[in-house]
Design an enzyme around this catalytic site. Sequence first.
Site, PDB file in Angstrom:
ATOM      1  N   TYR A 152       0.828  -1.212   0.000  1.00 18.60           N
ATOM      2  CA  TYR A 152       0.000   0.000   0.000  1.00 18.60           C
ATOM      3  C   TYR A 152       0.863   1.264   0.000  1.00 18.60           C
ATOM      4  O   TYR A 152       0.697   2.156  -0.842  1.00 18.60           O
ATOM      5  CB  TYR A 152      -0.924  -0.008   1.217  1.00 18.60           C
ATOM      6  CG  TYR A 152      -1.912   1.125   1.256  1.00 18.60           C
ATOM      7  CD1 TYR A 152      -2.947   1.208   0.332  1.00 18.60           C
ATOM      8  CD2 TYR A 152      -1.821   2.117   2.239  1.00 18.60           C
ATOM      9  CE1 TYR A 152      -3.871   2.251   0.377  1.00 18.60           C
ATOM     10  CE2 TYR A 152      -2.739   3.153   2.289  1.00 18.60           C
ATOM     11  CZ  TYR A 152      -3.761   3.217   1.357  1.00 18.60           C
ATOM     12  OH  TYR A 152      -4.663   4.253   1.399  1.00 18.60           O
ATOM     13  N   THR A 189     -14.691   4.116   6.471  1.00 18.56           N
ATOM     14  CA  THR A 189     -15.067   3.465   5.216  1.00 18.56           C
ATOM     15  C   THR A 189     -14.869   1.955   5.328  1.00 18.56           C
ATOM     16  O   THR A 189     -14.342   1.446   6.317  1.00 18.56           O
ATOM     17  CB  THR A 189     -14.207   3.983   4.056  1.00 18.56           C
ATOM     18  OG1 THR A 189     -12.829   3.649   4.323  1.00 18.56           O
ATOM     19  CG2 THR A 189     -14.339   5.496   3.890  1.00 18.56           C
TER      20      THR A 189
END
Length: 249
Positions: A152, A189
């Site tokens: 990431y 989220t």
Amino acid sequence: MKIAVITGVSKGLGESVAESMMGRGVHIIGVSRSDNEKLNQKAEENGVSYTHYPCDLSSQEELESVFSRINQHVKEQSPQKVYVVNNAGVVEPIDRVGALDANQVVKHVHINLIAPMLVTNMVVEQLADIDVDIINVTSGAANRPVYGWSTYGGTKAGLNYFTETTAFEQKQRGGKHRTVAFSPGVMDTDMQADIRSSSEEAFADVEKFKALKEEGKLRSPSVVADGLMKLLDEGFESGAVYRVDQLID
């Protein structure tokens, strides 16, 4: 007429950015694997159009086909302004180097780095005569090592460099495109839920992220979208990275 092309529009930050832009009279072209019926209703309420293009951004062939059609659609509208928001992203695989799943790594790099690079490349080539702002959603993980986030953080660091280089080239060539990296911080989220489900062995900071949720310290995507709108309103230095906490209280 203003148009925004937003990837990852079906939920989270992509959905909130679409709603915010609709409220400002911007017509939306959404790109995601699944549609969002809520955005159709929002578009009608705001008197703008919403067009959805299904696309698996991990497929080069599908991406190039879809964005060729999108860019042609945009040109036919003769807009005075276009926003391209490369928002779609994944966080998996979350694990230490040496335990990463190869297939997940390849898919991750395609979605988080290759896709925004290819989208930007096609926009610069095919929409050369249109005023375009390209917003690449990045992360603070691009700037520091995080145990379990090598993939990431690595893709986001690459995206920041790509943003800076694109801006440099446009300036050198006198191009009409500007680009910026926007770091939204921690949001409430589905991605955060994925992060919290990690084991401590795979992700050393998992308890910290669980605490952020429990203590109500995760920003809503709508608040983060407001920060992005402020950045676009106030203007930005092309090629730079902006954090959401620089833009909102």
